[in-house]
Design a protein around this motif. Structure first.
Motif, short mmCIF file in Angstrom:
data_model
loop_
_atom_site.label_atom_id
_atom_site.label_comp_id
_atom_site.label_asym_id
_atom_site.label_seq_id
_atom_site.Cartn_x
_atom_site.Cartn_y
_atom_site.Cartn_z
N UNK A 54 0.84 -1.20 0.00
CA UNK A 54 0.00 0.00 0.00
C UNK A 54 0.88 1.25 0.00
N UNK A 55 0.52 2.18 -0.87
CA UNK A 55 1.19 3.48 -0.93
C UNK A 55 0.12 4.56 -0.78
N UNK A 56 0.49 5.63 -0.11
CA UNK A 56 -0.44 6.73 0.13
C UNK A 56 0.31 8.04 -0.03
N UNK A 57 -0.08 8.80 -1.03
CA UNK A 57 0.48 10.14 -1.26
C UNK A 57 -0.63 11.15 -1.01
N UNK A 58 -0.44 11.97 0.02
CA UNK A 58 -1.49 12.90 0.42
C UNK A 58 -0.98 14.33 0.40
N UNK A 59 -1.74 15.19 -0.25
CA UNK A 59 -1.47 16.62 -0.27
C UNK A 59 -2.67 17.36 0.27
N UNK A 60 -2.62 18.67 0.27
CA UNK A 60 -3.72 19.44 0.84
C UNK A 60 -5.05 19.24 0.11
N UNK A 61 -4.99 18.88 -1.17
CA UNK A 61 -6.25 18.73 -1.91
C UNK A 61 -6.31 17.46 -2.75
N UNK A 62 -5.51 16.46 -2.39
CA UNK A 62 -5.56 15.19 -3.13
C UNK A 62 -5.06 14.05 -2.27
N UNK A 64 -3.61 10.16 -3.43
CA UNK A 64 -3.33 9.18 -4.48
C UNK A 64 -2.80 7.93 -3.80
N UNK A 65 -3.43 6.80 -4.09
CA UNK A 65 -3.08 5.53 -3.47
C UNK A 65 -2.59 4.57 -4.52
N UNK A 66 -1.78 3.58 -4.12
CA UNK A 66 -1.28 2.63 -5.09
C UNK A 66 -0.82 1.33 -4.46
N UNK A 67 -0.60 0.31 -5.31
CA UNK A 67 -0.14 -1.00 -4.88
C UNK A 67 0.54 -1.72 -6.03
N UNK A 68 1.38 -2.68 -5.68
CA UNK A 68 1.94 -3.60 -6.66
C UNK A 68 1.18 -4.91 -6.69
N UNK A 69 0.24 -5.09 -5.77
CA UNK A 69 -0.47 -6.36 -5.64
C UNK A 69 -1.59 -6.47 -6.68
N UNK A 70 -1.63 -7.58 -7.40
CA UNK A 70 -2.69 -7.76 -8.40
C UNK A 70 -4.04 -7.99 -7.71
N UNK A 71 -5.11 -7.70 -8.42
CA UNK A 71 -6.46 -7.93 -7.93
C UNK A 71 -7.06 -9.08 -8.73
N UNK A 72 -7.20 -10.23 -8.11
CA UNK A 72 -7.68 -11.42 -8.82
C UNK A 72 -9.15 -11.33 -9.21
N UNK A 73 -9.86 -10.33 -8.72
CA UNK A 73 -11.27 -10.17 -9.06
C UNK A 73 -11.47 -9.39 -10.36
N UNK A 74 -10.38 -8.86 -10.89
CA UNK A 74 -10.46 -8.07 -12.12
C UNK A 74 -9.49 -8.67 -13.11
N UNK A 75 -9.93 -8.88 -14.35
CA UNK A 75 -9.11 -9.58 -15.35
C UNK A 75 -7.76 -8.93 -15.56
N UNK A 76 -7.70 -7.65 -15.82
CA UNK A 76 -6.43 -6.98 -16.10
C UNK A 76 -6.28 -5.83 -15.12
N UNK A 77 -5.22 -5.86 -14.30
CA UNK A 77 -5.04 -4.79 -13.32
C UNK A 77 -3.96 -3.80 -13.74
N UNK A 78 -3.21 -4.09 -14.77
CA UNK A 78 -2.15 -3.19 -15.18
C UNK A 78 -2.75 -1.87 -15.67
N UNK A 79 -2.40 -0.81 -14.99
CA UNK A 79 -2.90 0.51 -15.36
C UNK A 79 -4.31 0.77 -14.89
N UNK A 80 -4.94 -0.19 -14.25
CA UNK A 80 -6.31 -0.04 -13.78
C UNK A 80 -6.34 0.90 -12.59
#
Length: 136
Positions: A54-62, A64-80
């Motif tokens: 889990x990654x969390x980038x927080x600014x005063x008005x945004x 943005x979260x991210x991960x390297x872990x795939x989501x097996x519930x969705x066919x293609x996670x690259x760029x999703x």
């Protein structure tokens, strides 16, 4: 009031690099949780251990979260991008979750956990939503 945040699934363990780049462009505070240092590390294979859980980038008005872990519930996670909406109350979570679930697919039913209440759904357009509140 509701708040929408973007959650990005990265490929090839690029999350840390990308999030550091976004911080250099946008500013904000960056927190990275490597999988190997997390309480969930035993749930993933050895080849995933170098990634960011889990990654969390927080600014005063945004936020943005991210991960390297795939989501097996969705066919293609690259760029999703999965959107996360933070609600003020559990009632608002229930209402928004129900609307997103109409014609879609529930991934995780609404549940209460240590950080609040949340559920995950893929809407009828194929967009993943995490619906969350700090209220328990």
């Amino acid at each position: 009031m509701s708040k929408i945040s973007a959650y990005i699934n990265f490929k090839n363990n690029q999350c840390a690099e990308a999030m550091n780049f976004y911080q250099s462009v946008l500013g904000g505070e960056l927190n990275l949780m490597p999988l190997k240092d997390s309480p969930m590390k035993d749930n993933f294979p050895a080849e995933a251990q170098g990634g960011i859980l889990h990654a969390d980038l927080t600014g005063p008005d945004f936020n943005l979260l991210g991960t390297d872990m795939p989501n097996s519930n969705i066919e293609a996670t690259v760029g999703l991008v999965s959107l996360t909406i933070t609600c003020a109350t559990k009632a608002e979570v229930q209402q928004k979750f129900a609307r997103f679930a109409e014609g879609g697919q529930v991934v995780h039913e609404i549940m209460t956990f240590f950080a609040g209440t949340m559920g995950n759904v893929i809407d009828k357009y194929g967009i993943g939503w995490g619906v969350f509140t700090e209220e328990k």
